[in-house]
Design a protein around this motif. Structure first.
Motif, PDB file in Angstrom:
ATOM      1  N   GLY A 114      57.286  41.380  12.189  1.00 15.74           N
ATOM      2  CA  GLY A 114      57.258  42.785  12.580  1.00 15.74           C
ATOM      3  C   GLY A 114      57.451  43.020  14.063  1.00 15.74           C
ATOM      4  O   GLY A 114      57.241  44.145  14.546  1.00 15.74           O
ATOM      5  N   SER A 115      57.857  41.976  14.809  1.00 15.74           N
ATOM      6  CA  SER A 115      58.028  42.139  16.256  1.00 15.74           C
ATOM      7  C   SER A 115      59.258  42.998  16.555  1.00 15.74           C
ATOM      8  O   SER A 115      60.205  43.049  15.762  1.00 15.74           O
ATOM      9  CB  SER A 115      58.175  40.775  16.927  1.00 15.74           C
ATOM     10  N   PRO A 116      59.270  43.680  17.709  1.00 13.21           N
ATOM     11  CA  PRO A 116      60.432  44.498  18.067  1.00 13.21           C
ATOM     12  C   PRO A 116      61.689  43.651  18.217  1.00 13.21           C
ATOM     13  O   PRO A 116      61.623  42.465  18.586  1.00 13.21           O
ATOM     14  CB  PRO A 116      60.034  45.116  19.408  1.00 13.21           C
ATOM     15  N   ILE A 117      62.825  44.241  17.934  1.00 11.58           N
ATOM     16  CA  ILE A 117      64.116  43.628  18.250  1.00 11.58           C
ATOM     17  C   ILE A 117      64.377  43.883  19.728  1.00 11.58           C
ATOM     18  O   ILE A 117      64.298  45.023  20.202  1.00 11.58           O
ATOM     19  CB  ILE A 117      65.229  44.228  17.382  1.00 11.58           C
ATOM     20  N   ARG A 118      64.685  42.821  20.472  1.00 10.58           N
ATOM     21  CA  ARG A 118      64.772  42.923  21.926  1.00 10.58           C
ATOM     22  C   ARG A 118      66.198  42.632  22.399  1.00 10.58           C
ATOM     23  O   ARG A 118      66.809  41.625  22.004  1.00 10.58           O
ATOM     24  CB  ARG A 118      63.780  41.977  22.605  1.00 10.58           C
ATOM     25  N   ILE A 119      66.709  43.506  23.256  1.00 11.01           N
ATOM     26  CA  ILE A 119      68.074  43.395  23.773  1.00 11.01           C
ATOM     27  C   ILE A 119      68.018  43.418  25.298  1.00 11.01           C
ATOM     28  O   ILE A 119      67.353  44.276  25.889  1.00 11.01           O
ATOM     29  CB  ILE A 119      68.954  44.552  23.263  1.00 11.01           C
ATOM     30  N   LEU A 120      68.724  42.483  25.921  1.00 14.84           N
ATOM     31  CA  LEU A 120      68.788  42.386  27.383  1.00 14.84           C
ATOM     32  C   LEU A 120      70.204  42.660  27.856  1.00 14.84           C
ATOM     33  O   LEU A 120      71.163  42.087  27.338  1.00 14.84           O
ATOM     34  CB  LEU A 120      68.354  40.990  27.836  1.00 14.84           C
ATOM     35  N   SER A 121      70.340  43.527  28.849  1.00 19.10           N
ATOM     36  CA  SER A 121      71.612  43.781  29.527  1.00 19.10           C
ATOM     37  C   SER A 121      71.495  43.291  30.954  1.00 19.10           C
ATOM     38  O   SER A 121      70.728  43.847  31.749  1.00 19.10           O
ATOM     39  CB  SER A 121      71.937  45.279  29.503  1.00 19.10           C
ATOM     40  N   PHE A 147      63.095  49.731  12.573  1.00 19.93           N
ATOM     41  CA  PHE A 147      62.657  48.717  13.526  1.00 19.93           C
ATOM     42  C   PHE A 147      62.469  49.310  14.920  1.00 19.93           C
ATOM     43  O   PHE A 147      63.254  50.159  15.357  1.00 19.93           O
ATOM     44  CB  PHE A 147      63.687  47.582  13.613  1.00 19.93           C
ATOM     45  N   ASP A 148      61.433  48.827  15.604  1.00 19.45           N
ATOM     46  CA  ASP A 148      61.300  49.119  17.023  1.00 19.45           C
ATOM     47  C   ASP A 148      62.319  48.273  17.786  1.00 19.45           C
ATOM     48  O   ASP A 148      62.507  47.091  17.469  1.00 19.45           O
ATOM     49  CB  ASP A 148      59.898  48.773  17.518  1.00 19.45           C
ATOM     50  N   VAL A 149      62.972  48.872  18.774  1.00 16.74           N
ATOM     51  CA  VAL A 149      63.942  48.153  19.597  1.00 16.74           C
ATOM     52  C   VAL A 149      63.560  48.321  21.061  1.00 16.74           C
ATOM     53  O   VAL A 149      63.307  49.444  21.519  1.00 16.74           O
ATOM     54  CB  VAL A 149      65.381  48.678  19.372  1.00 16.74           C
ATOM     55  N   GLU A 150      63.504  47.217  21.768  1.00 15.80           N
ATOM     56  CA  GLU A 150      63.245  47.234  23.211  1.00 15.80           C
ATOM     57  C   GLU A 150      64.525  46.850  23.936  1.00 15.80           C
ATOM     58  O   GLU A 150      65.140  45.823  23.623  1.00 15.80           O
ATOM     59  CB  GLU A 150      62.131  46.248  23.568  1.00 15.80           C
ATOM     60  N   ILE A 151      64.928  47.658  24.907  1.00 11.02           N
ATOM     61  CA  ILE A 151      66.103  47.356  25.724  1.00 11.02           C
ATOM     62  C   ILE A 151      65.639  47.157  27.159  1.00 11.02           C
ATOM     63  O   ILE A 151      65.021  48.046  27.758  1.00 11.02           O
ATOM     64  CB  ILE A 151      67.154  48.477  25.649  1.00 11.02           C
ATOM     65  N   GLU A 162      68.226  51.676  41.060  1.00  6.09           N
ATOM     66  CA  GLU A 162      67.740  53.032  41.325  1.00  6.09           C
ATOM     67  C   GLU A 162      68.696  54.066  40.744  1.00  6.09           C
ATOM     68  O   GLU A 162      68.256  55.066  40.149  1.00  6.09           O
ATOM     69  CB  GLU A 162      67.584  53.240  42.831  1.00  6.09           C
ATOM     70  N   GLN A 163      70.002  53.832  40.897  1.00  7.20           N
ATOM     71  CA  GLN A 163      70.982  54.737  40.305  1.00  7.20           C
ATOM     72  C   GLN A 163      70.872  54.752  38.789  1.00  7.20           C
ATOM     73  O   GLN A 163      70.969  55.810  38.155  1.00  7.20           O
ATOM     74  CB  GLN A 163      72.398  54.331  40.725  1.00  7.20           C
ATOM     75  N   ALA A 164      70.691  53.571  38.209  1.00  2.44           N
ATOM     76  CA  ALA A 164      70.599  53.475  36.751  1.00  2.44           C
ATOM     77  C   ALA A 164      69.396  54.244  36.221  1.00  2.44           C
ATOM     78  O   ALA A 164      69.485  54.925  35.193  1.00  2.44           O
ATOM     79  CB  ALA A 164      70.517  52.008  36.334  1.00  2.44           C
ATOM     80  N   GLN A 165      68.282  54.142  36.897  1.00  4.34           N
ATOM     81  CA  GLN A 165      67.092  54.853  36.456  1.00  4.34           C
ATOM     82  C   GLN A 165      67.277  56.367  36.529  1.00  4.34           C
ATOM     83  O   GLN A 165      66.725  57.097  35.701  1.00  4.34           O
ATOM     84  CB  GLN A 165      65.891  54.420  37.286  1.00  4.34           C
ATOM     85  N   ARG A 166      68.053  56.836  37.492  1.00  3.85           N
ATOM     86  CA  ARG A 166      68.342  58.278  37.563  1.00  3.85           C
ATOM     87  C   ARG A 166      69.223  58.715  36.393  1.00  3.85           C
ATOM     88  O   ARG A 166      69.102  59.831  35.894  1.00  3.85           O
ATOM     89  CB  ARG A 166      69.025  58.629  38.885  1.00  3.85           C
ATOM     90  N   ASP A 205      63.859  49.744  30.055  1.00  6.59           N
ATOM     91  CA  ASP A 205      63.070  49.169  31.143  1.00  6.59           C
ATOM     92  C   ASP A 205      64.020  48.501  32.134  1.00  6.59           C
ATOM     93  O   ASP A 205      64.666  47.508  31.801  1.00  6.59           O
ATOM     94  CB  ASP A 205      62.080  48.155  30.580  1.00  6.59           C
ATOM     95  N   PHE A 206      64.121  49.041  33.345  1.00  3.62           N
ATOM     96  CA  PHE A 206      64.987  48.481  34.377  1.00  3.62           C
ATOM     97  C   PHE A 206      64.164  47.579  35.303  1.00  3.62           C
ATOM     98  O   PHE A 206      63.067  47.947  35.733  1.00  3.62           O
ATOM     99  CB  PHE A 206      65.643  49.595  35.194  1.00  3.62           C
ATOM    100  N   THR A 207      64.727  46.398  35.612  1.00  8.03           N
ATOM    101  CA  THR A 207      63.993  45.436  36.428  1.00  8.03           C
ATOM    102  C   THR A 207      64.949  44.567  37.236  1.00  8.03           C
ATOM    103  O   THR A 207      66.150  44.509  36.953  1.00  8.03           O
ATOM    104  CB  THR A 207      63.090  44.570  35.533  1.00  8.03           C
ATOM    105  N   LEU A 208      64.411  43.877  38.229  1.00 10.16           N
ATOM    106  CA  LEU A 208      65.209  43.019  39.119  1.00 10.16           C
ATOM    107  C   LEU A 208      65.346  41.626  38.517  1.00 10.16           C
ATOM    108  O   LEU A 208      64.382  41.075  37.984  1.00 10.16           O
ATOM    109  CB  LEU A 208      64.524  42.924  40.481  1.00 10.16           C
ATOM    110  N   ALA A 209      66.553  41.054  38.590  1.00 11.36           N
ATOM    111  CA  ALA A 209      66.769  39.692  38.086  1.00 11.36           C
ATOM    112  C   ALA A 209      67.957  39.052  38.774  1.00 11.36           C
ATOM    113  O   ALA A 209      68.956  39.703  39.053  1.00 11.36           O
ATOM    114  CB  ALA A 209      66.989  39.697  36.582  1.00 11.36           C
TER     115      ALA A 209
END
Length: 292
Positions: A114-121, A147-151, A162-166, A205-209
């Motif tokens: 039952g875990s969320p389906i997770r997608i990374l861009s 299904f719950d989906v996390e992106i 910062e632009q993406a979050q806007r 969820d936007f983050t640094l990588a």
């Protein structure tokens, strides 16, 4: 001694300065700039030096020693190439909603997972790719009701994050978005600008990588799908292999990786299995217990 007094006419770096910067950028990001990119690098580096007092030696010392992370991040931001738009290479989103996600959903049902389906861009640039993924799932994948989906969207450039979050875009980014999709998922702002609908923005969820930083990439785990398009072409063999290993670690066993149309994992590393889907090629981390 200031940059202006040690550089060639027009504010260009000296050969020695260019070599030092190029080596630092390679070690930091995995991106290798050839001599054919000299003008691109010169212009952006001289801007950074000017913004930080105008003395190349003092500026570079802060890079080399890590004394000022703001200075280092500014240079990374300046030298990162960000060219994207909504629904780019849309056949891969077709693969996602027609082939990959239905298979993942079937396995989840069969195992009771039952875990969320997770997608990374990654790299997500100014956000068009992760928002495109969200829009295609909401529009075209019936499983989104079950299904719950996390992106998660990540990039090395803090400015584009910062632009993406806007989530606000002009005509160039929007040129492939059909009118019906604009109406459903965007709000008109000033002129020919559009902003992604609030609930869609909040779902990502936007983050640094940094793809080539293995220690940093260890925090990215258990993704079912990774989109990593049009960045490996900027890496040399060593950086590409390191990035491939980090992407492998980010995926669950059996997870899928999508690359850009001009990229091929078979030229980089044998750790992924190529998978021919009806809509095109993807790469899969072998499932646990899989045999060659």
């Amino acid at each position: 001694m200031s940059l202006a007094s040690t550089s060639a006419v027009g504010g260009r770096l000296t050969d020695a300065q260019f070599a030092r910067v190029r080596e630092w950028v390679y070690r930091r990001t995995g991106i290798q700039f050839g001599d054919n990119k000299r003008y691109f690098v010169d212009k952006r580096v001289t801007n950074c030096v000017r913004d930080n007092g105008g003395d190349f030696n003092l500026w570079f010392a802060s890079l080399r020693t890590g004394a000022n992370e703001r200075v280092a991040q500014q240079l990374v931001n300046e030298l990162t190439v960000n060219e994207t738009y909504f629904l780019r290479e849309d056949h891969q989103f077709d693969s996602l909603v027609r082939s990959v996600l239905p298979g993942i959903a079937q396995r989840r049902r069969a195992t009771g997972d039952g875990s969320p389906i997770r997608i990374l861009s990654v790299p997500c640039s100014t956000g068009e790719e992760p928002y495109s993924i969200a829009i295609r799932l909401l529009s075209d994948w019936p499983g989104i009701e079950e299904f719950d989906v996390e992106i998660v969207a990540a990039d090395i450039d803090t400015r584009v994050l910062e632009q993406a979050q806007r989530g606000e875009y002009g005509a160039r980014s929007m040129h492939r978005v059909p009118p019906a999709v604009r109406s459903e998922f965007f709000e008109r702002t000033e002129g020919e600008r559009y902003r992604v609908r609030g609930d869609v923005r909040e779902a990502i969820d936007f983050t640094l990588a940094n793809l080539t930083d293995t220690a940093q990439m260890r925090s990215f785990r258990a993704f079912d799908v990774v989109f990593c398009r049009n960045v490996l072409i900027y890496f040399d063999e060593i950086s590409s292999r390191r990035a491939a290993e980090n992407l492998f670690g980010a995926l669950r066993p059996g997870g899928f990786l999508f690359l850009g149309h001009s990229e091929s994992m078979s030229r980089i590393s044998p750790i992924f299995d190529p998978v021919r889907l009806p809509e095109g090629i993807a790469y899969q981390r072998p499932a646990i217990g899989a045999t060659a």
